[in-house]
Design an enzyme around this catalytic site. Structure first.
Site, PDB file in Angstrom:
ATOM      1  CE  LYS A  55      35.879  38.100  35.386  1.00 44.04           C
ATOM      2  NZ  LYS A  55      34.678  38.910  35.987  1.00 44.04           N
ATOM      3  CB  SER A 114      25.769  38.549  38.096  1.00 40.21           C
ATOM      4  OG  SER A 114      24.538  38.044  37.294  1.00 40.21           O
ATOM      5  N   GLY A 169      27.788  34.245  39.768  1.00 45.74           N
ATOM      6  CA  GLY A 169      28.865  33.655  40.796  1.00 45.74           C
ATOM      7  C   GLY A 169      30.172  33.169  40.111  1.00 45.74           C
ATOM      8  CD  GLN A 177      26.847  45.825  25.753  1.00 44.53           C
ATOM      9  OE1 GLN A 177      27.004  44.794  26.313  1.00 44.53           O
ATOM     10  NE2 GLN A 177      27.409  46.062  24.735  1.00 44.53           N
ATOM     11  CG  ASP A 226      37.644  41.635  37.311  1.00 43.93           C
ATOM     12  OD1 ASP A 226      37.725  42.900  37.711  1.00 43.93           O
ATOM     13  OD2 ASP A 226      36.492  41.444  36.990  1.00 43.93           O
TER      14      ASP A 226
HETATM   15  C1  R5P Z   1      32.508  42.175  35.847  1.00 44.84           C
HETATM   16  O1  R5P Z   1      33.325  42.824  35.351  1.00 44.84           O
HETATM   17  C2  R5P Z   1      31.844  42.471  37.008  1.00 44.84           C
HETATM   18  O2  R5P Z   1      32.773  43.234  38.071  1.00 44.84           O
HETATM   19  C3  R5P Z   1      31.939  41.160  37.992  1.00 44.84           C
HETATM   20  O3  R5P Z   1      32.867  40.636  38.203  1.00 44.84           O
HETATM   21  C4  R5P Z   1      30.925  40.287  37.115  1.00 44.84           C
HETATM   22  O4  R5P Z   1      29.932  40.859  36.673  1.00 44.84           O
HETATM   23  C5  R5P Z   1      30.359  39.309  38.078  1.00 44.84           C
HETATM   24  O5  R5P Z   1      29.502  38.358  37.602  1.00 44.84           O
HETATM   25  P1  R5P Z   1      29.439  36.796  37.813  1.00 44.84           P
HETATM   26  O6  R5P Z   1      28.746  36.788  39.216  1.00 44.84           O
HETATM   27  O7  R5P Z   1      28.319  36.421  36.849  1.00 44.84           O
HETATM   28  O8  R5P Z   1      30.743  36.232  37.340  1.00 44.84           O
END
Ligand code: R5P
Length: 295
Positions: free
Chosen positions: A193, A224, A226, A96, A175
């Protein structure tokens, strides 16, 4: 004298860094009052000329871990330390760093100001989310809210480890924002993404990728829940790769994310010890020790 004070989440990593840097470890006594207030007390005296580092990742239990670091920093400052710096290998709230929707706070800045008010003069972190567009360099330093923040990169260590485990690696950025930090390691395929800011649901542009028979190595700053890795695995599996490795600097694996990733076809998971856990196969202790010995 240079002193390292470990936060509760990073006791093992701090011990490792202290051994490598030969800095003195000073632990803290901790307790919770019946109402939940935290109490810390340094177990050894800090001298007036001492340089102090408090070292702790702020996950799990991000709010109390952050507050604990502030208490430790304040205790060191009030004991007369010459300098108080923070090493926060994984820094919660880093995502954030902007207002994405009207009415949101700038959580990152709230934390930087709070750490500053507790006496912290600079922060050393690793693969910081908000500094990653410039993190093609191994070390990047910026100033934000009057705080000097240096981000080290664990990607060289992670990629060295992971690419040595497979025969035909192909690096994938799950991403767009991971493209720049990964580019210096060779060709990178990028998944387009996006994430719904309200529901958090991850979606990606459907297409075939040239990964047939290859060993997919997905690299992200953090895992986080996933969703990002699972979406990438679902998309890439249509192109018949030989194997799927998901690696990241910060492995949170919230609510069984690792199991859901394995169920989605990911064959190997590797993370560092910025958050200590069962996939922490790569240690960031040496890069932290080198950076603080140079500081
Ligand atoms: C997002 O911009 C981050 O770089 C990670 O891709 C993201 O925080 C991963 O979170 P999650 O495992 O919940 O998809």
């Amino acid at each position: 004298m240079t002193i390292l004070i470990p936060g509760a989440n990073s006791a093992k990593l701090a011990g490792h860094v202290a051994r490598l840097s030969k800095f003195n470890l000073v632990n803290a006594e901790r307790k919770l009052f019946p109402d939940g207030d935290q109490y810390v007390r340094l177990t050894k005296e800090i001298g007036g000329g001492d340089d102090v580092f408090v070292l702790g990742s702020t996950w799990p239990n991000q709010d109390s871990a952050l507050f604990e670091l502030m208490l430790l920093a304040d205790a060191a400052a009030k004991s007369g330390a010459k300098t108080v710096r923070a090493i926060i290998p994984y820094m919660s709230y880093s995502r954030q760093d902007k207002k994405f929707l009207e009415g949101e706070p700038l959580s990152l800045d709230v934390i930087l100001r709070a750490l500053k008010s507790a006496g912290v003069s600079s922060i050393l972190t690793i693969d910081s989310h908000f500094m990653r567009s410039s993190s093609m360099e191994a070390i990047t330093t910026i100033e934000r809210c009057g705080m000097e923040i240096t981000s080290l990169s664990a990607y060289p260590l992670l990629l060295e480890k992971v690419t040595s485990m497979v025969k035909r690696p192909v690096i994938i950025a799950p991403d767009k924002s991971m493209e720049a930090p990964l580019k210096k390691f060779g060709e990178v395929l990028v998944i387009e993404k996006s994430r719904d800011r309200i529901t958090g649901k991850v979606s990606a542009v459907e297409k075939l990728y040239p990964v047939d028979g290859k060993d997919v190595v997905l690299v992200d700053d953090m895992i986080s829940a996933g969703g990002t890795m699972i979406k990438a695995a679902q998309l890439l599996s249509k192109s018949n790769p030989a194997s799927f490795t998901a690696c990241c600097t910060h492995g949170l694996f919230v609510e069984g994310a690792d199991k859901r990733m394995i169920d989605a076809g990911i064959t190997r998971i590797v993370s560092t010890d910025t958050i200590e856990g069962k996939y922490s196969e790569v240690s960031v202790a040496q890069i932290i020790a080198d950076a603080i010995l140079d500081a």
